[in-house]
Every structure is written in structure tokens, then in C-alpha cells.
Design a protein around this motif. Structure first.
Motif, PDB file in Angstrom:
ATOM      1  N   GLU A  63       0.823  -1.208   0.000  1.00 26.39           N
ATOM      2  CA  GLU A  63       0.000   0.000   0.000  1.00 26.39           C
ATOM      3  C   GLU A  63       0.861   1.264   0.000  1.00 26.39           C
ATOM      4  O   GLU A  63       0.478   2.275  -0.587  1.00 26.39           O
ATOM      5  CB  GLU A  63      -0.989  -0.003   1.160  1.00 26.39           C
ATOM      6  N   VAL A  64       2.023   1.220   0.626  1.00 26.07           N
ATOM      7  CA  VAL A  64       2.937   2.367   0.567  1.00 26.07           C
ATOM      8  C   VAL A  64       3.334   2.616  -0.887  1.00 26.07           C
ATOM      9  O   VAL A  64       3.311   3.757  -1.366  1.00 26.07           O
ATOM     10  CB  VAL A  64       4.187   2.150   1.453  1.00 26.07           C
ATOM     11  N   GLU A 112      10.018   4.716   3.850  1.00 25.31           N
ATOM     12  CA  GLU A 112      10.618   5.853   3.143  1.00 25.31           C
ATOM     13  C   GLU A 112      11.298   5.378   1.866  1.00 25.31           C
ATOM     14  O   GLU A 112      11.159   5.999   0.801  1.00 25.31           O
ATOM     15  CB  GLU A 112      11.627   6.570   4.040  1.00 25.31           C
ATOM     16  N   ALA A 113      12.033   4.263   1.955  1.00 17.21           N
ATOM     17  CA  ALA A 113      12.706   3.718   0.777  1.00 17.21           C
ATOM     18  C   ALA A 113      11.687   3.324  -0.298  1.00 17.21           C
ATOM     19  O   ALA A 113      11.889   3.609  -1.489  1.00 17.21           O
ATOM     20  CB  ALA A 113      13.570   2.516   1.166  1.00 17.21           C
ATOM     21  N   LEU A 114      10.596   2.692   0.112  1.00 16.46           N
ATOM     22  CA  LEU A 114       9.563   2.278  -0.847  1.00 16.46           C
ATOM     23  C   LEU A 114       8.872   3.485  -1.489  1.00 16.46           C
ATOM     24  O   LEU A 114       8.674   3.522  -2.707  1.00 16.46           O
ATOM     25  CB  LEU A 114       8.521   1.399  -0.148  1.00 16.46           C
ATOM     26  N   GLY A 135      17.630  -1.971  -1.555  1.00 16.97           N
ATOM     27  CA  GLY A 135      18.288  -3.249  -1.295  1.00 16.97           C
ATOM     28  C   GLY A 135      18.597  -3.496   0.176  1.00 16.97           C
ATOM     29  O   GLY A 135      18.838  -4.641   0.575  1.00 16.97           O
ATOM     30  N   GLU A 136      18.599  -2.448   0.979  1.00 22.81           N
ATOM     31  CA  GLU A 136      18.788  -2.623   2.419  1.00 22.81           C
ATOM     32  C   GLU A 136      17.564  -3.282   3.065  1.00 22.81           C
ATOM     33  O   GLU A 136      17.661  -3.828   4.158  1.00 22.81           O
ATOM     34  CB  GLU A 136      19.035  -1.269   3.092  1.00 22.81           C
ATOM     35  N   TYR A 137      16.405  -3.203   2.395  1.00 22.59           N
ATOM     36  CA  TYR A 137      15.157  -3.680   2.978  1.00 22.59           C
ATOM     37  C   TYR A 137      14.480  -4.793   2.182  1.00 22.59           C
ATOM     38  O   TYR A 137      13.685  -5.545   2.738  1.00 22.59           O
ATOM     39  CB  TYR A 137      14.163  -2.507   3.121  1.00 22.59           C
ATOM     40  N   LEU A 138      14.777  -4.858   0.893  1.00 26.06           N
ATOM     41  CA  LEU A 138      14.096  -5.815   0.018  1.00 26.06           C
ATOM     42  C   LEU A 138      15.091  -6.713  -0.690  1.00 26.06           C
ATOM     43  O   LEU A 138      16.199  -6.282  -1.018  1.00 26.06           O
ATOM     44  CB  LEU A 138      13.274  -5.081  -1.044  1.00 26.06           C
ATOM     45  N   ASP A 139      14.632  -7.935  -0.973  1.00 23.65           N
ATOM     46  CA  ASP A 139      15.444  -8.807  -1.816  1.00 23.65           C
ATOM     47  C   ASP A 139      15.082  -8.515  -3.281  1.00 23.65           C
ATOM     48  O   ASP A 139      14.124  -7.779  -3.561  1.00 23.65           O
ATOM     49  CB  ASP A 139      15.248 -10.276  -1.441  1.00 23.65           C
ATOM     50  N   PRO A 140      15.840  -9.046  -4.231  1.00 24.45           N
ATOM     51  CA  PRO A 140      15.574  -8.729  -5.651  1.00 24.45           C
ATOM     52  C   PRO A 140      14.148  -9.059  -6.102  1.00 24.45           C
ATOM     53  O   PRO A 140      13.556  -8.318  -6.894  1.00 24.45           O
ATOM     54  CB  PRO A 140      16.605  -9.572  -6.399  1.00 24.45           C
ATOM     55  N   VAL A 144      11.539  -6.258  -7.755  1.00 29.84           N
ATOM     56  CA  VAL A 144      10.777  -6.428  -8.992  1.00 29.84           C
ATOM     57  C   VAL A 144       9.280  -6.281  -8.710  1.00 29.84           C
ATOM     58  O   VAL A 144       8.556  -5.632  -9.468  1.00 29.84           O
ATOM     59  CB  VAL A 144      11.090  -7.790  -9.657  1.00 29.84           C
ATOM     60  N   GLY A 145       8.816  -6.864  -7.602  1.00 35.72           N
ATOM     61  CA  GLY A 145       7.400  -6.738  -7.239  1.00 35.72           C
ATOM     62  C   GLY A 145       6.990  -5.291  -7.044  1.00 35.72           C
ATOM     63  O   GLY A 145       5.945  -4.851  -7.550  1.00 35.72           O
ATOM     64  N   ALA A 146       7.795  -4.519  -6.308  1.00 34.38           N
ATOM     65  CA  ALA A 146       7.486  -3.102  -6.081  1.00 34.38           C
ATOM     66  C   ALA A 146       7.501  -2.328  -7.400  1.00 34.38           C
ATOM     67  O   ALA A 146       6.645  -1.465  -7.636  1.00 34.38           O
ATOM     68  CB  ALA A 146       8.482  -2.502  -5.088  1.00 34.38           C
TER      69      ALA A 146
END
Length: 179
Positions: A63-64, A112-114, A135-140, A144-146
Motif C-alpha cells: 500500500e505504501v 521511506e525507501a519504498l 536493497g537494504e530492505y528488500l530482496d531482488p 521487482v514486485g514493487a
């Protein structure tokens, strides 16, 4: 006035009527406009469902991305659609207001990153710094999903604008002042 007539559920071919029933939003004007081409509506709805469900992101994070994309596009229609979904997902109203007011530094570092990434995506300004931070919060897979969620909502927002789709009600406001 919309550029195409709205199609009611009863006017859809029987094989497509489920589209208005089997979604969390009901019979929205955007669906009714796109219902002029039920196969395209079905494809768009499948794409949206897939990118959100398969993004790898928890629903508040999704949702963010969706709210930040809507805000970056100034899409009041999508903003109004996703504010209640964001609240239902557990996203705090203060976070929603921060996104609406573009105060991303008031969000958690992950959000904030998203939000920053989604905004840069819309602005076509994603750079290595965005990917490094994300990349500090999400995997690859989640990156791609975001990315694809932002892509989907960019497409939907442009279709809403091009077809001059009427809002469902009064604008809730970027700061939720009319909620």
C-alpha cells in the motif's frame, strides 16, 4: 463526463460478470469504463491482483508503493481507492498523511525507501542510490514486485485520466482532511 459509457454488471457478458463481484473494491467506475472491453478489463485485473499478491511485500508495504505512486501521479481516484485499503492493511493514518504530503522522512526507513522509489519510478529518475537503499530492505524479488506494482498503477492512472473516469465520491484529500 466519461469518454466511454459505463457498463453495468448486468450488461457484461455472463462470463465476465464475476469481475465486478470477485474483487475487494466492488463495481467501481474505472471497472465500468473498462468494461467496454471485458477481456482487457479481465487482463488488467489479473495483472493487478498478481503484482500485489506475488510482489513478496507485506500488504502495508504494498500500500505504501501504491499510495506513493498515486501521489506522484496526482491520481486522486487511485488515492481515494487505496486509502481505506491501506488503513485496512494496518498502515497508520499518520503514514498515509506523510505520503500524501510527500514527507517521506516521517515514515519508517523501509517505508521511506519504498515511497521514494515509487516516486522516482513515476518520475523516471530511479538510479543506483534508489536501488542501494531499497536493497537494504528488500530482496531482488521484492524489488521487482514493487517496480511492477508502480508500473501497474501508472498504467491504470493514465487510463483513468484518458477515459475521464468519474471519482466514486468526494476527494478524501492528500492530508485526509476530508475523510
Amino acid at each position: 463526463m466519461p469518454a466511454v459509457p459505463y457498463v453495468d454488471r448486468s450488461d457484461l457478458p455472463a462470463d465476465y460478470r464475476y469481475l465486478y463481484d470477485d474483487n475487494e473494491n466492488g463495481e467501481l467506475n474505472v471497472y465500468r469504463a473498462l468494461g467496454n472491453n471485458p477481456e482487457v478489463l479481465q487482463s488488467l485485473m489479473r495483472w493487478g491482483t498478481t503484482v500485489v499478491a506475488a510482489s513478496g511485500l507485506p500488504r502495508p508495504d504494498a500500500e505504501v508503493v501504491l499510495l506513493a505512486t498515486s501521489r506522484a501521479l496526482s491520481s486522486t481516484y487511485l488515492w481515494d481507492l487505496h486509502v481505506p485499503l491501506a488503513v485496512k492493511s494496518g498502515l497508520d493514518r499518520s503514514a498515509i498523511r506523510a505520503i500524501g504530503e510527500r514527507r517521506f522522512d516521517d515514515l519508517s526507513a523501509r517505508h521511506e525507501a519504498l515511497a521514494t522509489y515509487a516516486t522516482a519510478f513515476v518520475d523516471r529518475s530511479v538510479d543506483d542510490g534508489h536501488h542501494e537503499t531499497l536493497g537494504e530492505y528488500l530482496d531482488p524479488e521484492e524489488v521487482v514486485g514493487a517496480t511492477m506494482m508502480a508500473s501497474h498503477f501508472l498504467a491504470v492512472a493514465h487510463a483513468i485520466d484518458a477515459l475521464d473516469v468519474d471519482p466514486e465520491g468526494p476527494f478524501v484529500g492528500w492530508s485526509l482532511e476530508n475523510e
